[in-house]
Write a protein that holds these residues in place. Structure first.
Motif, short mmCIF file in Angstrom:
data_model
loop_
_atom_site.label_atom_id
_atom_site.label_comp_id
_atom_site.label_asym_id
_atom_site.label_seq_id
_atom_site.Cartn_x
_atom_site.Cartn_y
_atom_site.Cartn_z
N UNK A 271 -14.01 -17.58 -0.57
CA UNK A 271 -15.37 -16.01 -0.03
C UNK A 271 -15.18 -15.17 -0.26
N UNK A 272 -13.61 -15.13 1.21
CA UNK A 272 -13.03 -14.06 1.82
C UNK A 272 -11.77 -12.97 0.62
N UNK A 273 -11.59 -13.71 0.38
CA UNK A 273 -10.37 -13.28 -0.41
C UNK A 273 -10.70 -12.96 -1.49
N UNK A 274 -11.12 -12.96 -2.41
CA UNK A 274 -11.37 -12.52 -3.38
C UNK A 274 -12.58 -11.36 -3.13
N UNK A 275 -13.83 -11.06 -2.67
CA UNK A 275 -14.45 -10.35 -2.12
C UNK A 275 -13.37 -9.16 -0.73
N UNK A 292 -12.64 -5.04 -14.35
CA UNK A 292 -12.07 -6.41 -14.00
C UNK A 292 -13.20 -6.39 -12.96
N UNK A 293 -13.24 -5.75 -12.19
CA UNK A 293 -14.64 -5.82 -11.37
C UNK A 293 -15.78 -6.08 -11.46
N UNK A 294 -16.33 -5.84 -12.35
CA UNK A 294 -17.66 -7.06 -13.07
C UNK A 294 -17.16 -8.16 -13.45
N UNK A 295 -16.46 -8.79 -13.78
CA UNK A 295 -15.76 -10.14 -13.81
C UNK A 295 -15.43 -10.62 -12.66
N UNK A 296 -14.40 -9.60 -12.29
CA UNK A 296 -14.50 -10.35 -10.36
C UNK A 296 -14.83 -10.79 -10.00
N UNK A 297 -16.23 -10.16 -9.38
CA UNK A 297 -17.56 -10.07 -8.74
C UNK A 297 -18.76 -10.78 -9.50
N UNK A 300 -16.68 -14.41 -8.47
CA UNK A 300 -16.31 -14.64 -7.18
C UNK A 300 -18.22 -15.34 -6.65
N UNK A 301 -18.87 -15.27 -7.06
CA UNK A 301 -21.05 -15.16 -6.46
C UNK A 301 -20.95 -16.86 -6.98
N UNK A 302 -20.61 -16.91 -8.11
CA UNK A 302 -20.61 -18.02 -8.78
C UNK A 302 -20.39 -19.39 -8.19
N UNK A 303 -18.72 -19.56 -8.04
CA UNK A 303 -18.09 -20.13 -7.76
C UNK A 303 -18.00 -20.84 -6.04
N UNK A 304 -18.29 -19.88 -4.76
CA UNK A 304 -17.91 -20.08 -3.76
C UNK A 304 -19.12 -21.26 -3.14
N UNK A 305 -20.50 -20.86 -3.89
CA UNK A 305 -22.11 -21.90 -3.57
C UNK A 305 -21.10 -22.84 -4.09
N UNK A 306 -20.74 -23.40 -5.44
CA UNK A 306 -20.70 -24.57 -5.66
C UNK A 306 -19.64 -25.55 -5.06
N UNK A 307 -18.64 -24.32 -4.63
CA UNK A 307 -17.39 -25.79 -3.56
C UNK A 307 -17.73 -25.60 -2.15
N UNK A 308 -18.64 -25.24 -1.47
CA UNK A 308 -19.05 -25.06 -0.38
C UNK A 308 -20.34 -26.56 -0.06
N UNK A 309 -20.92 -27.68 -0.95
CA UNK A 309 -21.22 -28.56 -0.86
C UNK A 309 -20.12 -29.58 -1.21
#
Length: 343
Positions: A271-275, A292-297, A300-309
């Motif tokens: 969560x924190x490193x990309x943001x 690149x900013x839009x792509x990265x953000x 970063x918005x899609x992946x962490x909530x999937x990994x969390x659970x």
């Protein structure tokens, strides 16, 4: 001296408190990637992985976690309240963002009414901030469990963690509400084309034709408080945890203590490193290409909530056992129903 301070404060608040005419467009357009090379490959990835599959996976896994903790009274503990807090935050955040990304990138409908734009901006930043605080609350839980094991039941109670969760929700929703509310004091003289994947705060206020000093200052302050603040608390918590762990005489106890933190550390890094990297380099230094900013953000918005659970909740022994017991119970019920239906 006091007069100079008051004059400075009034000058700072003038963009918000003035009574001048405010020019606002009834709608805005989200401008997706225009110049990024090989963007079609990303669209395919976005469609089949980051959007449809991830949206369903996020909703399923987080709903399962919330349901299991809710129906099992033995899981009504401070730790699992913090886990549910994270799951609820992930669920609401992605319900807001991912359907919008499908609409903009795949259906290619980038028209957004201005009021809906502000609502999306509010939900994204409110629950993005709550996710940051949720990770800090989980770090607090680990800190008390490892550094104060004998006093854990008296310090980290269900009531105390409930107060902490409620406090973070109230403060976050109020502060983000103020930050989004002052956007209504901006005038937009030209076409409102937002270069992002949603109604992003900074790209919107930079389109204003009047002074946006107040908005820039609030964005800078909240970036520091909502991201750097919780991250600093997590960092200091793990410094204390490491000091406590290395004071333990038994190597087995050290390994067990650190093993309980592994899942949380993965979530913090994801969560924190990309943001923090994107906001620091992109927002302040402006060294990242807009595409690149839009792509990265967006990633970063899609992946962490999937990994969390998957990483944290479903790898927790108690939740995993309860989930397996629930599946077995349903399977037994189906088998019994089939036997009754047989002639």
């Amino acid at each position: 001296m006091l007069g100079a301070v008051i004059c400075g404060i009034l000058a700072f608040l003038r963009p918000v408190l003035n009574d001048s005419v405010i020019i606002q467009h009834p709608s805005c357009y989200i401008i997706r990637f225009e110049t990024f090379p090989h963007i079609a490959i990303y669209f395919i990835f976005l469609a089949f992985v980051s959007l449809f599959a991830v949206e369903m996976l996020i909703m399923l896994l987080n709903t399962v976690v919330i349901y299991i903790v809710a129906i099992n009274h033995c899981l009504h503990t401070p730790t699992f309240l913090a886990v549910v807090n994270l799951a609820v935050t992930d669920l609401i955040l992605n319900t807001c963002i991912i359907p919008s990304m499908i609409k903009i990138f795949l259906i290619k409908n980038n028209f957004v009414p201005f009021n809906l734009c502000l609502v999306q901006m509010y939900v994204y930043y409110a629950f993005g901030t709550l996710e940051s605080f949720a990770l800090a609350i989980l770090a607090y839980d680990r800190l008390i469990a490892i550094c104060f094991p004998l006093r854990q039941n008296s310090i980290n109670t269900l009531r105390s963690i409930s107060y902490i969760v409620c406090l973070t929700w109230c403060l976050t929703l109020g502060v983000i509400g103020f930050a989004v509310g002052i956007m209504t004091r901006l005038s937009f003289c030209n076409s409102l084309n937002v270069f992002s994947y949603f109604c992003d705060y900074a790209p919107v206020f930079r389109l204003a034709c009047n002074d946006y000093t107040m908005q820039w200052s609030v964005a800078s302050l909240l970036t520091f408080l909502n991201l750097v603040g919780p991250f600093a608390f997590i960092f200091l918590s793990y410094v204390s945890i490491l000091v406590t762990v290395f004071r333990m005489k038994s190597i087995d106890n050290r390994v067990k203590a650190l093993a309980t933190c592994a899942e949380h550390l993965i979530l913090v890094a994801v969560f924190y490193i990309p943001v923090i990297t994107i906001f620091t380099i992109g927002f302040y230094l402006r060294l990242i290409d807009p595409d690149q900013r839009v792509l990265s953000l967006s990633l970063a918005s899609c992946i962490p909530p999937c990994i969390n659970p998957m990483v944290y909740s479903l790898k927790t022994k108690e939740i995993k056992n309860r989930a397996l017991a629930l599946v077995r119970k349903n399977q037994i019920g189906q088998d019994q129903h089939k036997q009754k239906c047989r002639p």
